[in-house]
Write a protein that holds these residues in place. Structure first.
Motif, PDB file in Angstrom:
ATOM      1  N   ARG A 161       0.822  -1.222   0.000  1.00 35.49           N
ATOM      2  CA  ARG A 161       0.000   0.000   0.000  1.00 35.49           C
ATOM      3  C   ARG A 161       0.851   1.265   0.000  1.00 35.49           C
ATOM      4  NH1 ARG A 161      -1.790  -1.554   5.605  1.00 35.49           N
ATOM      5  NH2 ARG A 161      -0.262  -0.593   6.955  1.00 35.49           N
ATOM      6  N   ALA A 162       2.141   1.148   0.320  1.00 41.01           N
ATOM      7  CA  ALA A 162       3.034   2.312   0.260  1.00 41.01           C
ATOM      8  C   ALA A 162       3.066   2.912  -1.147  1.00 41.01           C
ATOM      9  CB  ALA A 162       4.446   1.913   0.685  1.00 41.01           C
ATOM     10  N   PHE A 163       2.691   2.116  -2.148  1.00 38.32           N
ATOM     11  CA  PHE A 163       2.717   2.584  -3.542  1.00 38.32           C
ATOM     12  C   PHE A 163       1.327   2.891  -4.095  1.00 38.32           C
ATOM     13  CE2 PHE A 163       6.576  -0.183  -3.247  1.00 38.32           C
ATOM     14  CZ  PHE A 163       7.513   0.836  -3.328  1.00 38.32           C
ATOM     15  N   ASN A 164       0.324   2.857  -3.238  1.00 39.98           N
ATOM     16  CA  ASN A 164      -1.041   3.010  -3.744  1.00 39.98           C
ATOM     17  C   ASN A 164      -1.284   4.339  -4.442  1.00 39.98           C
ATOM     18  OD1 ASN A 164      -1.773   0.498  -2.985  1.00 39.98           O
ATOM     19  ND2 ASN A 164      -3.162   1.100  -1.334  1.00 39.98           N
ATOM     20  N   ASN A 165      -0.556   5.388  -4.030  1.00 41.78           N
ATOM     21  CA  ASN A 165      -0.841   6.697  -4.613  1.00 41.78           C
ATOM     22  C   ASN A 165      -0.039   7.001  -5.872  1.00 41.78           C
ATOM     23  OD1 ASN A 165      -2.759   7.340  -2.681  1.00 41.78           O
ATOM     24  ND2 ASN A 165      -1.199   8.113  -1.260  1.00 41.78           N
ATOM     25  N   ASP A 166       1.036   6.256  -6.091  1.00 43.12           N
ATOM     26  CA  ASP A 166       1.898   6.643  -7.221  1.00 43.12           C
ATOM     27  C   ASP A 166       2.606   5.447  -7.864  1.00 43.12           C
ATOM     28  OD1 ASP A 166       3.594   6.065  -5.115  1.00 43.12           O
ATOM     29  OD2 ASP A 166       4.856   7.844  -5.372  1.00 43.12           O
ATOM     30  N   ARG A 167       1.940   4.293  -7.890  1.00 43.36           N
ATOM     31  CA  ARG A 167       2.586   3.071  -8.400  1.00 43.36           C
ATOM     32  C   ARG A 167       3.113   3.269  -9.826  1.00 43.36           C
ATOM     33  NH1 ARG A 167      -1.047   0.188  -6.474  1.00 43.36           N
ATOM     34  NH2 ARG A 167       0.075  -0.415  -4.609  1.00 43.36           N
ATOM     35  N   GLY A 168       2.293   3.882 -10.672  1.00 43.90           N
ATOM     36  CA  GLY A 168       2.687   4.098 -12.070  1.00 43.90           C
ATOM     37  C   GLY A 168       3.936   4.958 -12.179  1.00 43.90           C
ATOM     38  N   GLU A 169       3.981   6.039 -11.406  1.00 45.93           N
ATOM     39  CA  GLU A 169       5.158   6.922 -11.430  1.00 45.93           C
ATOM     40  C   GLU A 169       6.401   6.195 -10.922  1.00 45.93           C
ATOM     41  OE1 GLU A 169       1.995   8.025 -10.495  1.00 45.93           O
ATOM     42  OE2 GLU A 169       2.147  10.168  -9.994  1.00 45.93           O
ATOM     43  N   VAL A 170       6.216   5.366  -9.908  1.00 44.80           N
ATOM     44  CA  VAL A 170       7.349   4.610  -9.351  1.00 44.80           C
ATOM     45  C   VAL A 170       7.940   3.694 -10.429  1.00 44.80           C
ATOM     46  CG1 VAL A 170       7.900   2.728  -7.740  1.00 44.80           C
ATOM     47  CG2 VAL A 170       6.644   4.743  -6.934  1.00 44.80           C
ATOM     48  N   ILE A 171       7.072   3.026 -11.164  1.00 43.25           N
ATOM     49  CA  ILE A 171       7.540   2.128 -12.230  1.00 43.25           C
ATOM     50  C   ILE A 171       8.224   2.945 -13.329  1.00 43.25           C
ATOM     51  CG2 ILE A 171       6.746   0.551 -14.037  1.00 43.25           C
ATOM     52  CD1 ILE A 171       4.540  -0.355 -11.996  1.00 43.25           C
ATOM     53  N   GLU A 172       7.633   4.072 -13.643  1.00 45.01           N
ATOM     54  CA  GLU A 172       8.195   4.983 -14.644  1.00 45.01           C
ATOM     55  C   GLU A 172       9.605   5.446 -14.244  1.00 45.01           C
ATOM     56  OE1 GLU A 172       7.911   7.244 -18.155  1.00 45.01           O
ATOM     57  OE2 GLU A 172       6.668   5.605 -17.390  1.00 45.01           O
ATOM     58  N   ARG A 173       9.750   5.841 -12.985  1.00 43.16           N
ATOM     59  CA  ARG A 173      11.059   6.309 -12.496  1.00 43.16           C
ATOM     60  C   ARG A 173      12.107   5.198 -12.574  1.00 43.16           C
ATOM     61  NH1 ARG A 173       8.352   9.536  -8.644  1.00 43.16           N
ATOM     62  NH2 ARG A 173       8.423   7.970  -6.993  1.00 43.16           N
ATOM     63  N   ALA A 174      11.688   3.969 -12.305  1.00 46.03           N
ATOM     64  CA  ALA A 174      12.637   2.846 -12.394  1.00 46.03           C
ATOM     65  C   ALA A 174      13.153   2.726 -13.824  1.00 46.03           C
ATOM     66  CB  ALA A 174      11.964   1.552 -11.944  1.00 46.03           C
ATOM     67  N   ARG A 175      12.240   2.814 -14.783  1.00 44.00           N
ATOM     68  CA  ARG A 175      12.650   2.694 -16.189  1.00 44.00           C
ATOM     69  C   ARG A 175      13.592   3.829 -16.575  1.00 44.00           C
ATOM     70  NH1 ARG A 175      11.591  -1.699 -19.334  1.00 44.00           N
ATOM     71  NH2 ARG A 175      10.594  -0.508 -21.009  1.00 44.00           N
ATOM     72  N   GLU A 176      13.276   5.031 -16.079  1.00 44.48           N
ATOM     73  CA  GLU A 176      14.139   6.182 -16.386  1.00 44.48           C
ATOM     74  C   GLU A 176      15.525   6.017 -15.775  1.00 44.48           C
ATOM     75  OE1 GLU A 176      11.866   9.496 -15.010  1.00 44.48           O
ATOM     76  OE2 GLU A 176      10.470   9.347 -16.702  1.00 44.48           O
TER      77      GLU A 176
END
Ligand SMILES: [Zn+2]
Ligand SMILES: [Zn+2]
Length: 259
Positions: free
Chosen positions: A15-30
């Protein structure tokens, strides 16, 4: 798809990622993370099902299915049937995380051992690797592995913090070990010495996010992008380049989870 830097273990459904999961994945790719393994286990079986859904949405992501040793007391035939159904899906590539955690003892130890044995049997039936978690329980973990999988197995002991001898036992039994941000901590001189002795052909890197943020330990929540810091520390202790570490560990991750 060329496999490079892989976060081989993170709890993206937390749930720590519930608000920004997509951005977190995006940042990893970047940050150069080419692939991610979103582990199930950690919370109820719904987390494994959610991880599988994520893996459907993102082609560079794979999921695992299982019940964490903390929650072993909640394991029953219904949970096992749901894990089995997940293991039938191509995007679900391993059983776990499972294992033994005698530090927290959130579930009774005999129950943890029994549930670990069930996961090892599941992995064998479905011909998938296992993702193992072990804290303060090395000798019992070995005993269960030897009893259940005498012919050997494939998988990884994640968040490895043991000795060179511990690691050697795992490697001799077909397992890899993987390192988290703990490798970067000031107090981890012994672990870095162990990591330096292990061939890169037998190790991987991970974040275990949202836990175990690497140095510098800010922000407090860990995320897959920070696996770069683990790779850099591994490169330092091996006196080699980040590229070499990425190449070697990526090959291992590909063989285990993405082939
Ligand atoms: Zn774990
Ligand atoms: Zn984990």
């Amino acid at each position: 798809m060329k496999i490079g830097l892989v976060d081989t273990h993170c709890h993206l459904t937390d749930r720590a990622f519930n608000n920004d999961r997509g951005e977190v994945i995006e940042r990893a790719r970047e940050a150069g993370v080419t692939n991610i393994v979103a582990v199930g286990g950690g919370g109820p079986i719904e987390h494994s099902e959610a991880a599988a859904e994520l893996a459907l949405r993102y082609p560079f992501l794979r999921a695992t299915a299982g019940i964490h040793p903390h929650d072993a007391r909640n394991y029953d035939d219904r949970a096992e049937a749901r894990i089995e159904a997940l293991l039938e899906r191509p995007e679900v590539v391993a059983a776990g995380e499972t294992g033994l955690d005698y530090y927290y003892d959130n579930s009774p130890r005999d129950v943890q051992r029994e549930v670990l044995a069930r996961h090892l049997a599941l992995a064998k039936r479905h011909d998938v690797p296992v993702v193992l978690h072990c804290r303060d329980a090395e000798s019992d973990l070995r005993e269960v592995i030897e009893a259940e999988r005498p012919d050997g197995l494939t998988g990884v002991v994640h968040c490895f913090t043991g000795t060179y001898e511990d690691a050697s036992w795992y490697l001799d039994h077909g397992l890899l070990v993987s390192f988290t941000g703990i490798l970067t901590y000031k107090r981890s001189d012994d672990l870095r010495a162990v990591a330096g002795r292990l061939p890169l052909e037998s190790v991987m890197v991970e974040t275990d996010a949202p836990y175990l943020t690497p140095e510098p330990r800010k922000p407090r929540r860990n995320e897959p992008a920070f696996v770069t810091r683990v790779a850099d520390t591994l490169a330092e202790v091996h006196k080699t380049s980040r590229e070499h570490v990425i190449e070697a560990t990526g090959t291992n991750a590909e063989r285990l989870f993405f082939s």
